[in-house]
Design an enzyme around this catalytic site. Structure first.
Site, PDB file in Angstrom:
ATOM      1  N   GLY A  47       1.072  -1.206   0.077  1.00 42.70           N
ATOM      2  CA  GLY A  47      -0.398   0.241   0.019  1.00 42.70           C
ATOM      3  C   GLY A  47       1.315   1.339   0.017  1.00 42.70           C
ATOM      4  CD  GLN A  52       3.766   5.879   2.393  1.00 42.19           C
ATOM      5  OE1 GLN A  52       2.746   5.280   2.124  1.00 42.19           O
ATOM      6  NE2 GLN A  52       4.660   5.107   2.929  1.00 42.19           N
ATOM      7  CB  CYS A  98       6.064   2.059   6.711  1.00 40.04           C
ATOM      8  SG  CYS A  98       5.233   2.892   6.310  1.00 40.04           S
ATOM      9  CG  LEU A  99       6.621   1.154   0.501  1.00 42.05           C
ATOM     10  CD1 LEU A  99       5.526   1.592  -0.929  1.00 42.05           C
ATOM     11  CD2 LEU A  99       8.242   0.519   0.148  1.00 42.05           C
ATOM     12  CG  HIS A 140       0.464   1.224   7.400  1.00 42.01           C
ATOM     13  ND1 HIS A 140       1.348   0.074   8.108  1.00 42.01           N
ATOM     14  CD2 HIS A 140       0.744   1.995   6.473  1.00 42.01           C
ATOM     15  CE1 HIS A 140       2.603   1.306   8.016  1.00 42.01           C
ATOM     16  NE2 HIS A 140       2.271   1.363   6.598  1.00 42.01           N
ATOM     17  CD  GLU A 141      -1.002   1.591   2.887  1.00 41.75           C
ATOM     18  OE1 GLU A 141      -0.360   3.126   2.518  1.00 41.75           O
ATOM     19  OE2 GLU A 141       0.451   1.253   2.607  1.00 41.75           O
ATOM     20  CG  HIS A 144       0.928   7.141   6.135  1.00 41.30           C
ATOM     21  ND1 HIS A 144       2.439   7.096   6.369  1.00 41.30           N
ATOM     22  CD2 HIS A 144       1.083   5.478   5.997  1.00 41.30           C
ATOM     23  CE1 HIS A 144       2.885   6.035   6.266  1.00 41.30           C
ATOM     24  NE2 HIS A 144       2.166   5.002   6.565  1.00 41.30           N
TER      25      HIS A 144
HETATM   26 NI    NI Z   1       2.742   3.008   5.931  1.00 39.84          NI
END
Ligand code: NI
Length: 184
Positions: A47, A52, A98-99, A140-141, A144
């Site tokens: 995701g 991000q 997480c990226l 999670h997404e 953000h």
């Molecule tokens: Ni993330």
């Protein structure tokens, strides 16, 4: 189309609340969705949220592979202005990465059963129920968009590990007392 630069923890863009999107089908949003799709595929994540990639709008993109979800795969989903509500009080710990927090994994408590809704890329309403890993990914997404990273949800940082130490971490948990959080 373009690969977008991913902001990592410490970048202020990840700590600003994102703004609602009035027109998901505007030219700028269509391009952003395309670029985020390409960026996510390149990074092999599940995701991605717009902050991000340095864009402070309420947009998330995710897909859930079948092998990680008890209820099967969830196809790629574009969601503008997502809203989440828990459908049960139960929470469970599970592994997240997480990226924007490269090389780390953590055990994070999340609601196990949620309802969520938002608008797709054409501005149509999407409304779903989700459990398990699917529910985890959406939470999670969406976090953000409210300037939260998964590490902020962790009760203590002893549940954080580098990816290359994960096997040692799991072994250590098995050796310690019962009551350690289980992974899903
Ligand atoms: Ni993330």
């Amino acid at each position: 189309m373009a690969l977008l630069k991913i902001a990592c923890m410490g970048n202020p863009v990840l700590r600003r609340k994102a703004a609602a999107v009035a027109e998901p089908d505007s030219e700028a949003m269509v391009r952003l969705v395309q670029d985020m799709r390409e960026t996510l595929a390149d990074s092999r994540g599940v995701g991605l949220a717009a902050p991000q990639v340095h864009n402070g709008v309420r947009l998330i993109l995710f897909s859930v592979p079948g092998e990680r979800n008890t209820e099967g795969a969830v196809p790629e989903t574009v969601l503008f202005n997502p809203v989440i509500e828990p459908l049960a009080e139960e929470t469970a710990f599970g592994w997240e990465g997480c990226l924007s927090v490269p090389r780390l994994r953590g055990l994070v408590p999340r609601w196990t059963h949620i309802g969520y809704r938002g608008l797709d890329a054409s501005g149509r309403l999407v409304e779903r129920e989700a459990r398990g890993f699917h529910a985890r990914v959406v939470q999670h997404e969406a976090d953000h968009l409210d300037a939260m990273l998964y590490v902020d949800r962790m009760p203590h940082l002893g549940l954080l590990t580098f990816e290359e130490e994960m096997h040692n971490f799991r072994q250590g948990m098995n050796e310690t007392a019962a009551g350690a959080p289980s992974s899903d």
